[in-house]
Motif scaffolding. Structure first.
Motif, PDB file in Angstrom:
ATOM      1  N   PRO A  65       7.620  12.435   4.407  1.00  0.00           N
ATOM      2  CA  PRO A  65       6.981  11.437   5.298  1.00  0.00           C
ATOM      3  C   PRO A  65       5.506  11.189   5.004  1.00  0.00           C
ATOM      4  O   PRO A  65       5.037  12.218   4.449  1.00  0.00           O
ATOM      5  N   THR A  66       5.073   9.984   5.316  1.00  0.00           N
ATOM      6  CA  THR A  66       3.774   9.628   5.318  1.00  0.00           C
ATOM      7  C   THR A  66       2.944  10.184   6.442  1.00  0.00           C
ATOM      8  O   THR A  66       3.586  10.875   7.269  1.00  0.00           O
ATOM      9  N   GLN A  69       4.007   8.658   9.684  1.00  0.00           N
ATOM     10  CA  GLN A  69       5.411   8.955   9.827  1.00  0.00           C
ATOM     11  C   GLN A  69       5.494  10.115  10.647  1.00  0.00           C
ATOM     12  O   GLN A  69       6.340  10.730  11.625  1.00  0.00           O
ATOM     13  N   GLY A  89       0.559  -0.492   3.904  1.00  0.00           N
ATOM     14  CA  GLY A  89       1.272   0.191   2.983  1.00  0.00           C
ATOM     15  C   GLY A  89       1.519   1.751   3.211  1.00  0.00           C
ATOM     16  O   GLY A  89       1.639   2.510   2.190  1.00  0.00           O
ATOM     17  N   ARG A 367      -1.679  -5.836  -0.277  1.00  0.00           N
ATOM     18  CA  ARG A 367      -0.328  -6.363  -0.736  1.00  0.00           C
ATOM     19  C   ARG A 367      -0.334  -5.479  -2.073  1.00  0.00           C
ATOM     20  O   ARG A 367       0.949  -5.101  -2.680  1.00  0.00           O
TER      21      ARG A 367
HETATM   22  N1  ATP Z   1       8.218   8.411   3.278  1.00  0.00           N
HETATM   23  C1  ATP Z   1       8.165   7.393   2.231  1.00  0.00           C
HETATM   24  N2  ATP Z   1       8.493   7.831   1.196  1.00  0.00           N
HETATM   25  C2  ATP Z   1       8.492   6.933   0.201  1.00  0.00           C
HETATM   26  N3  ATP Z   1       8.160   5.635   0.384  1.00  0.00           N
HETATM   27  C3  ATP Z   1       7.905   5.127   1.443  1.00  0.00           C
HETATM   28  C4  ATP Z   1       7.747   6.048   2.473  1.00  0.00           C
HETATM   29  N4  ATP Z   1       7.579   5.428   3.526  1.00  0.00           N
HETATM   30  C5  ATP Z   1       7.173   4.064   3.235  1.00  0.00           C
HETATM   31  N5  ATP Z   1       7.272   4.042   1.874  1.00  0.00           N
HETATM   32  C6  ATP Z   1       7.515   2.773   1.073  1.00  0.00           C
HETATM   33  O1  ATP Z   1       5.897   2.271   1.104  1.00  0.00           O
HETATM   34  C7  ATP Z   1       5.967   0.845   1.105  1.00  0.00           C
HETATM   35  C8  ATP Z   1       4.879   0.413   2.391  1.00  0.00           C
HETATM   36  O2  ATP Z   1       5.638   0.808   3.581  1.00  0.00           O
HETATM   37  P1  ATP Z   1       5.369  -0.381   5.006  1.00  0.00           P
HETATM   38  O3  ATP Z   1       5.868  -1.675   4.613  1.00  0.00           O
HETATM   39  O4  ATP Z   1       6.185   0.269   5.847  1.00  0.00           O
HETATM   40  O5  ATP Z   1       3.895  -0.124   5.227  1.00  0.00           O
HETATM   41  P2  ATP Z   1       3.269  -0.877   6.275  1.00  0.00           P
HETATM   42  O6  ATP Z   1       2.085   0.290   6.776  1.00  0.00           O
HETATM   43  O7  ATP Z   1       4.072  -1.355   7.257  1.00  0.00           O
HETATM   44  O8  ATP Z   1       2.052  -1.757   5.513  1.00  0.00           O
HETATM   45  P3  ATP Z   1       1.339  -3.261   6.219  1.00  0.00           P
HETATM   46  O9  ATP Z   1       0.514  -2.607   7.164  1.00  0.00           O
HETATM   47  O10 ATP Z   1       0.958  -3.709   4.965  1.00  0.00           O
HETATM   48  O11 ATP Z   1       2.635  -3.884   6.483  1.00  0.00           O
HETATM   49  C9  ATP Z   1       7.340   0.361   1.337  1.00  0.00           C
HETATM   50  O12 ATP Z   1       7.487  -0.125  -0.262  1.00  0.00           O
HETATM   51  C10 ATP Z   1       8.058   1.660   1.715  1.00  0.00           C
HETATM   52  O13 ATP Z   1       9.538   1.490   1.025  1.00  0.00           O
END
Ligand code: ATP
Length: 654
Positions: A65-66, A69, A89, A367
Motif C-alpha cells: 500500500p502507498t 492507503q 498520484g 499528471r
Molecule cells: N498500492 C499501489 N501499488 C501500485 N500502484 C498503485 C497503488 N496505488 C495506486 N497505484 C497506481 O498509482 C496511480 C495513481 O493512483 P491514483 O489515481 O489513485 O492517485 P491519486 O492520489 O488519486 O491522484 P490524483 O490526486 O492526481 O487524482 C494509478 O495508476 C494507480 O493504479
C-alpha cells in the motif's frame, strides 16, 4: 393420507450464496479491525481484507500500500469518517475503493439493497450523457449499488428520478473536494448531503486541501479523522518530479513550444492551454484549437491530440484511450485533464499558459511522476507573470528552478504561420479568436499581480500568431476604465478595509479562491457590453419566465461576437443561490422554435440546469449539462456550429 402411503420428500438443493459461505471469515476479519496499526502494515495482506479483495489486488499487481492507503484504509474499516489529503498520484482512489468493497461485502449487499455507495467527483466523465442515456440510467439506477457521479447529475436524479433512493446508503465519498467547491458546487453539495441518511460513513479527499473544504467537512463529516500523509513533506509535489520554468515574451511562446516538441519527439507529453470558462463555446477553447491545428499542420513527427471540455463525450473518451495507448504523443489539453486523470507514463507536462493559481499548477504537473515514476514539468511564464506565480509556488512548497533558453533554440514561426493563415482562412479566423480570447482571459483572470493585459505587445503577439494586423481590441480600454473606477471605489473604502482586515483575508488560498469564484460568475462576461445594457435585475423564477415570454427572449445563452470579438448580442440567465438573475438581455428573434418553446414552458430543471452549466460547468466539463441535452435538440444551429468547431479542431492527427 393413507398411513401406509410413503411420503416422498424432494431433496431441494438450496444454493448458498458465496457471502454466506464466507460468513465466518467476515466475522473474524471484523474482529481484527480494532487492532489495525498502520505502522505494521507492509503489504495489503497485513490488512484484515476479504480473500476476494486480496485476490483482486494481487491480480492488478498491487502488493504494497502507498502511504495514504496504509493510513486511511484501517481508519475507514474501523468505521470513522475521514478527511484525507495526499499528493497527486499517491493512490487516493484505492484508499477509498478498498473499504468500499469491504463495506458492501461485510453488509452482504445484494442487488436488491439498492444504492450503498455514492462517489462524487467533479469531473464529467461519468455524468456527461444525453437525455436518452439518462432514461436508461433512470431505469438502472434503482438497481445500482455503487454510483460515481458529478454533483449536478446527482441533484438531477434527486429531482427527476422517481425511484432513486439513497435511504440505504452506507458510504459517501467526495473526491477532489476542493475542486468541487471551487466550481461553485458548495450549495449543491450541502443540499445533496442534507438528502442523505445521517447513519453513514463519509470520506472526503483532496490533493490540495483548502480552507473552503472545512465548511463542507463540517456539514458532511461526523467526528472525522484527519489524514494528511504529506503534510510534513518538504514539497507539495512528488519528489521524483523535476520542475522548471522558462520566461519568455508572449509572442515567442508558440515558437518555444514548437522547438520543445521538435526536440522531444521520443516523449509522451501533455501541453496545458488556458481555457476561459466565461467565454462562449466557440471562443472558449480557441487558443487551444489554434495551437493544436498549427502543430498538426506543421507535422512535428509525433502523434498530436487534443482534449477539451466542449468536445462531445464519445470523442473525449476516444482521445483519452488513444493517448493512453500511445508510447510517444503530444496531447493539447485544457484543465479538464488537470485533475484525477491517470494517464500512463507521461514524461512531460508543459504549461504553455500560466495556471490560474498554485493549486491548478500542482494538479497539472501531477499528471506525471505518478506512483513512484519519474517525470518532468515545464512552466512557460511571461516576464509579468514570473514574480507573482513563482511566489505562489514557493508558498506552496513547490520546488521549481528557472532555466534560461538559448534564443537560437527558439524557432521563429512567424513566416510559417503567416503562410498557413493565408492558405487556410479558417486557421486565420482561429488565430483571431485565439488572439482575442487570450487577451480577454488575462482581463478576466483577476489576479493583477500575475496577469496583466497591459504588459502584452499587441502587434508582436498578433504577428506571432500569423496575423498581419492585430484585431481591434477595444475591450482592453473598457476593461481598464472599469478597473480604474473599481480602484477608485476601493481607495474610498481603503480605510475601512484596513481596519477590518482579518487573518483569513491575508490567506493566499482564500484570496485565490474568492477571486476564482468571482471570475467564474457570468457577471464578468458583461465586461464587454455597452454600459447602458449592464443593468441587473433580481428576479423570481416566475417573474423571469414572464419577462422572457413578454420579450420573446431565448433562455440559456446566446452570445454573438462581431469581427472584432465584441459582443453584439448576449443573453444569459444565471442562477445564484436560487435567485435567478437576468444578466443582460437583448431581444432577438428566436432562431429555433423548439428552444423558444422550452423557454416558454421553462420548467425548473431546464432553466436551472442550463444556467448552472453556463456559469459553472464550462470547460471542465462538470455537472450535468442539460443545455447540452434538453436544448441541444432545439438549438440545432448552435449545435451544428459547435460540432463544426469540434471537427475542425479536435481529435487527433499524426
Ligand atoms: N498500492 C499501489 N501499488 C501500485 N500502484 C498503485 C497503488 N496505488 C495506486 N497505484 C497506481 O498509482 C496511480 C495513481 O493512483 P491514483 O489515481 O489513485 O492517485 P491519486 O492520489 O488519486 O491522484 P490524483 O490526486 O492526481 O487524482 C494509478 O495508476 C494507480 O493504479
Amino acid at each position: 393420507m393413507h398411513p401406509n402411503q410413503k411420503i416422498k420428500i424432494k431433496n431441494y438443493s438450496v444454493r448458498i450464496p458465496q457471502w454466506k459461505k464466507n460468513d465466518k471469515e467476515i466475522q473474524q476479519l471484523t474482529k481484527q479491525y480494532d487492532q489495525i496499526d498502520p505502522g505494521s502494515i507492509a503489504t495489503f495482506k497485513d490488512f484484515p481484507l476479504t480473500q476476494k479483495t486480496l485476490d483482486g489486488l494481487a491480480e492488478a499487481d498491487f502488493i504494497n500500500p502507498t502511504d495514504i492507503q496504509r493510513e486511511a484504509i484501517g481508519v475507514v474499516l474501523q468505521g470513522h469518517d475521514i478527511l484525507g489529503a495526499a499528493m497527486t498520484g499517491s493512490g487516493k482512489t484505492l484508499s477509498f475503493l478498498i473499504p468500499v468493497l469491504e463495506c458492501l461485502c461485510r453488509a452482504r449487499w445484494t442487488i436488491n439493497d439498492g444504492l450503498g455507495i455514492l462517489i462524487i467527483s467533479p469531473t464529467r466523465e461519468l455524468a456527461y450523457q444525453t437525455f436518452e442515456d439518462l432514461k436508461g440510467e433512470q431505469e438502472r439506477i434503482s438497481r445500482t449499488n455503487i454510483i460515481v457521479c458529478t454533483p449536478g447529475r446527482l441533484l438531477q436524479h434527486f429531482d427527476e428520478t422517481w425511484n432513486f433512493s439513497c435511504e440505504n446508503l452506507k458510504m459517501l465519498i467526495i473526491d477532489e473536494a476542493d475542486r468541487t467547491l471551487d466550481m461553485g458546487f458548495a450549495e449543491t453539495m450541502k443540499s445533496i448531503v442534507s438528502n442523505l441518511p445521517k447513519e453513514r460513513q463519509t470520506m472526503l479527499f483532496s490533493a490540495t486541501p483548502t480552507k473552503s473544504i472545512r465548511e463542507l467537512a463540517l456539514v458532511s463529516l461526523e467526528k472525522p479523522v484527519y489524514i494528511s500523509v504529506h503534510e510534513k513533506a518538504n514539497t507539495s509535489t512528488p519528489i521524483n518530479l523535476t520542475q522548471s520554468y522558462i520566461v519568455c515574451e508572449v509572442p515567442q511562446k508558440v515558437g518555444l513550444l514548437w522547438s520543445f516538441i521538435k526536440n522531444h519527439l521520443k516523449s509522451k507529453m501533455i501541453v496545458f492551454i488556458q481555457s476561459c470558462k466565461q467565454f462562449v463555446v466557440f471562443l472558449r477553447n480557441s487558443g487551444m484549437k489554434f495551437l493544436y491545428n498549427v502543430v498538426c499542420k506543421l507535422r512535428p513527427g509525433l502523434p498530436v491530440l487534443a482534449l477539451y471540455g466542449t468536445m462531445n463525450q464519445m470523442k473525449r473518451m476516444s482521445v483519452y484511450d488513444e493517448f493512453c495507448r500511445k508510447q510517444y504523443a503530444c496531447l493539447f489539453a485544457t484543465d479538464i485533464a488537470a485533475r484525477g486523470l491517470d494517464f500512463p507514463s507521461i514524461d512531460w507536462v508543459i504549461q504553455f499558459d500560466c495556471p490560474a493559481d498554485a493549486n491548478t499548477y500542482i494538479h497539472r504537473v501531477g499528471r506525471t511522476a505518478r506512483f513512484q515514476h519519474g517525470g518532468e514539468a515545464l512552466l512557460i511564464l511571461t516576464p509579468r507573470e514570473e514574480q507573482g506565480m513563482i511566489k505562489q509556488l514557493e508558498d506552496k512548497k513547490v520546488p521549481i528552478k528557472k532555466i534560461e533558453v538559448n534564443p537560437n533554440y527558439i524557432h521563429d514561426l512567424t513566416p510559417k504561420l503567416q503562410t498557413l493563415c493565408a492558405q487556410f482562412p479558417e486557421l486565420k479566423e482561429e488565430a483571431k479568436r485565439a488572439f482575442t480570447s487570450y487577451l480577454r482571459s488575462l482581463i478576466l483572470m483577476g489576479n493583477r499581480k500575475v496577469f496583466d493585459v497591459k504588459s502584452i505587445d499587441i502587434e508582436a503577439f498578433a504577428s506571432a500568431l500569423g496575423l498581419e494586423i492585430a484585431p481591434k481590441v477595444r475591450f482592453i480600454k473598457k476593461g481598464q476604465k472599469q478597473e480604474q473606477s473599481t480602484n477608485e471605489n476601493n481607495n474610498n473604502n481603503k480605510n475601512h478595509e484596513e481596519e477590518d482586515k482579518t487573518e483569513d483575508e491575508d490567506d493566499d488560498d482564500n484570496d485565490l479562491f474568492t477571486i476564482k469564484k468571482t471570475s467564474n460568475t457570468l457577471e464578468q462576461t458583461v465586461i464587454d457590453l455597452p454600459e447602458s445594457s449592464q443593468k441587473e435585475k433580481k428576479l423570481t423564477k416566475a417573474k423571469l419566465a414572464k419577462q422572457l415570454r413578454k420579450k420573446n427572449l431565448l433562455a440559456n445563452k446566446r452570445i454573438d461576437y462581431d469581427e472584432d470579438g465584441n459582443v453584439s448580442i448576449m443573453i444569459i440567465i444565471s442562477l445564484e443561490k436560487s435567485n435567478l438573475r437576468l444578466i443582460h438581455a437583448k431581444p432577438v428573434e428566436p432562431t429555433v422554435t423548439a428552444t423558444a418553446e422550452t423557454t416558454q414552458t421553462s420548467s425548473r430543471s431546464s432553466v436551472v440546469d442550463s444556467s448552472e452549466n453556463n456559469s459553472e460547468s464550462s470547460d471542465s466539463g462538470e455537472g450535468f449539462d442539460s443545455s447540452e441535452s434538453t436544448h441541444r435538440e432545439g438549438s440545432k444551429e448552435s449545435t451544428e456550429q459547435e460540432e463544426k468547431e469540434e471537427t475542425n479542431g479536435s481529435g487527433s492527427a499524426e
